[in-house]
Design an enzyme around this catalytic site. Structure first.
Site, PDB file in Angstrom:
ATOM      1  NE  ARG A   1      -4.846   1.212  -8.753  1.00 31.63           N
ATOM      2  CZ  ARG A   1      -6.319   0.996  -9.907  1.00 31.63           C
ATOM      3  NH1 ARG A   1      -6.175   1.453 -11.253  1.00 31.63           N
ATOM      4  NH2 ARG A   1      -6.796   0.381  -9.376  1.00 31.63           N
TER       5      ARG A   1
ATOM      6  CG  HIS B   1      -0.096  -1.840 -14.614  1.00 29.57           C
ATOM      7  ND1 HIS B   1      -1.080  -0.688 -15.070  1.00 29.57           N
ATOM      8  CD2 HIS B   1       0.130  -2.471 -15.329  1.00 29.57           C
ATOM      9  CE1 HIS B   1      -1.472  -1.555 -16.103  1.00 29.57           C
ATOM     10  NE2 HIS B   1      -0.830  -2.514 -16.257  1.00 29.57           N
TER      11      HIS B   1
END
Length: 463
Positions: free
Chosen positions: A285, A288
Site C-alpha cells: 500500500r 501504491h
C-alpha cells in the site's frame, strides 16, 4: 552506364510464397547471385540465358562484392535471399558494400519472412507486440544477445527465436529458456516450426517449461507467447489486447484500475518470506501510494503490529496529526469497522496550549488527543513534533508517570528537520506498544493513511 542491384526476398521455400514482384525482378535479371541451396526455390523463374553465381552460406560479403562489381559493369543483378531479404538477410549487406564502393543503385523486393509463414501455420501468435531475436553469435556477442533475451522476457513480448541451435551452438537455447522462466509462467505457450513451407515441414505446440532444446535444430523456428497467449485446438493465438470487462459503475471502473495497479506492483516486488502478511500488505500500500519501491526497505513495524491493530480497530479510535491524514483514511473501511478518526489541530484548546507553552500547534494538538484518547491508534504523517510528543509521553508511561497506553503508533512524518530523530525516539520509547515507522526522511500524510487503511482492511486483503 551503370547497372542495378535488386535484392530479392524469395520467401521461406514454397512456390506460393514467392511474390509477383520477386518473380518480375528475377525475370529481368542478367545475373542472379545467392547461396547455392536457394536456387532450387527459384530455378524455374530464372531466364535460361541468365548467369548464375552460386556461393556458400558464409560468403555473404563476397556475394555483395560480386554484385556491386557486376552492376558497375552495367549488369542488372538480382541477389536472392530467403524469406525477406531485410530480415537477417542480404539487403543490409548489399547496401553497405554498395555504399562503400559507390556507383551501384540498390533496390529491395520484400518477401514473406519465415517467421510470418510460421506464425500463420501456428495460428495467430503475433496478434500483439512482438520482437525477434537470433541466437547466432557469429556476428553478435552473446552478452548482447542475452541482454536482448532478458528485455524481451521482462517486457512480455511475443518472441520469435531465429537460429535457435546448431552443432556448435548447443547451449544457448537452454539459457534462453532459463531467462524466460525467471520472468514468465512455465505454462507460456511455445510454437515450434521446422522446415517451414517445405516438404518435410513439421509444427508442434509445447510450453516454456516443457520445451526440450534437444528436440530443436538449426532448421527450427520458435515463437514464445506472451502472458495472454492461449493454445487451444492445436493453435496458438495472442489476443490483440487485453479485454477488460466493461465496468458496470464508476466504482467498479475505479476498482479495476486499483487492482491493475497492485498487479503491476506485485510483478516487480520481491519481499522476504520472513515478513508477516500484514507487513507485506502495508509495504504494497505504501508503494501504491507513492510509486516508490524503496518503501520495501524503509518500512518497519514491530512483530504483527498490523494484525494486532486489525481486530482492535473494530469500534476503535484513530488519532491523526493533520487533516490530510484524516482525509486519506478510507471512509468505506471506517463504516465497515465502526472505527472513528479524530484530529485536534484546529481545536481551541490546541491553539491555547501552543501559544501558552511556545510549542507547535501539531505538538499541542497531539497532547490534547493523548489526554482524550489514550488507547487510540495514533498516526503521524506530517509533523515530527507531534511524533516527539507521543514518544516522550510513551517514555513517561513506561516509567509510570502517565496513563498513556495506545493501541499503537504510526510514525511517518516527512521532511528534513527533526524527522529522523522523531522516528528514532518512537522506536526507543515504544516498548511493548505496537508501532510502524518509515525510517529516514520519507513518509507523508498519504503514507500514514495507507498504513491505517492496511489495518482497517486487513481482513479483506488477507482473504
Amino acid at each position: 552506364m551503370p547497372g542495378s542491384i535488386t535484392v530479392v526476398g524469395v520467401g521461406p521455400g514454397a512456390d506460393e510464397h514467392i511474390t509477383p514482384l520477386a518473380r518480375e525482378a528475377l525475370s529481368k535479371a542478367e545475373v542472379v547471385i545467392g547461396y547455392r541451396s536457394y536456387f532450387r526455390f527459384v530455378d524455374e523463374l530464372i531466364p535460361r540465358d541468365c548467369e548464375r553465381v552460386e556461393k556458400e552460406i558464409s560468403e555473404e560479403d563476397e556475394r555483395a562484392q560480386i554484385a556491386v562489381g557486376l552492376a558497375r559493369e552495367g549488369k542488372n543483378v538480382a541477389v536472392i535471399s530467403s524469406g525477406d531479404s531485410g530480415i537477417y538477410g542480404m539487403a543490409s549487406v548489399v547496401h553497405l558494400v554498395a555504399a562503400g564502393f559507390g556507383g551501384a543503385e540498390v533496390s529491395v523486393v520484400p518477401g514473406v519472412s519465415a517467421f510470418i509463414a510460421a506464425a500463420a501455420k501456428l495460428g495467430a501468435p503475433l496478434g500483439h507486440d512482438f520482437c525477434s531475436v537470433s541466437l547466432s553469435d557469429l556476428l553478435t556477442p552473446w552478452q548482447t544477445i542475452e541482454k536482448r533475451i532478458a528485455a524481451a522476457a521482462e517486457g512480455d513480448f511475443v518472441t520469435v527465436v531465429h537460429n535457435p541451435k546448431s552443432a556448435k551452438r548447443y547451449w544457448q537455447l537452454s539459457r534462453l529458456k532459463e531467462i524466460f522462466l525467471s520472468s514468465k509462467s512455465p505454462d507460456t505457450p511455445v510454437g515450434i516450426v521446422r522446415n517451414i513451407s517445405r516438404e518435410d515441414e513439421r509444427t508442434r505446440l509445447t510450453t516454456l517449461e516443457k520445451l526440450n532444446p534437444d528436440e530443436v535444430d538449426m532448421f527450427s523456428l520458435l515463437i514464445i507467447g506472451n502472458s495472454e497467449t492461449i493454445a487451444e485446438g492445436g493453435k496458438m493465438v495472442t489476443p490483440r489486447g487485453s479485454k477488460p470487462v466493461p465496468p458496470q459503475s464508476a466504482s467498479e471502473a475505479a476498482r479495476l484500475i486499483y487492482d491493475d495497479s497492485f498487479d503491476s506492483i506485485d510483478r516487480s516486488l520481491k519481499m522476504s518470506d520472513l515478513l508477516s502478511v500484514g507487513e507485506r500488505e502495508a509495504i504494497r500500500r505504501c508503494i501504491h501510494t507513492t510509486a516508490d519501491f524503496e518503501y520495501k526497505d524503509i518500512f518497519y513495524c514491530s512483530p504483527r503490529a498490523i494484525e494486532k491493530w486489525s481486530g482492535a480497530l473494530r469500534g476503535g479510535e484513530i488519532v491523526t496529526d493533520v487533516r490530510m491524514v484524516l482525509a486519506g483514511v478510507s471512509k468505506r473501511l471506517l463504516e465497515k469497522t465502526g472505527a472513528k478518526v479524530f484530529c485536534y489541530l484546529d481545536e481551541p484548546e490546541s491553539l491555547r496550549i501552543s501559544e501558552q507553552e511556545g510549542i507547535t500547534r501539531s505538538q499541542a494538538a497531539m497532547r490534547v488527543a493523548i489526554s482524550r484518547h489514550p488507547e487510540a491508534l495514533f498516526a503521524v504523517g506530517n509533523a515530527p513534533t507531534a511524533l516527539i510528543e507521543i514518544a516522550d509521553t510513551l517514555a513517561k508511561a513506561s516509567g509510570g508517570q502517565s496513563g498513556f497506553s495506545p493501541l499503537g503508533v504510526i510514525g511517518a512524518p516527512v521532511g528534513f528537520v527533526n524527522v529522523e530523530q522523531s522516528k528514532a525516539r518512537l522506536e526507543a520509547a515504544a516498548e511493548g506498544v505496537p508501532y510502524a515507522v518509515i525510517r529516514g526522511k520519507k513518509g507523508g500524510s498519504a503514507v500514514a493513511a495507507a498504513i491505517v487503511n492496511t489495518a482497517l482492511g486487513f481482513d479483506e486483503d488477507a482473504a
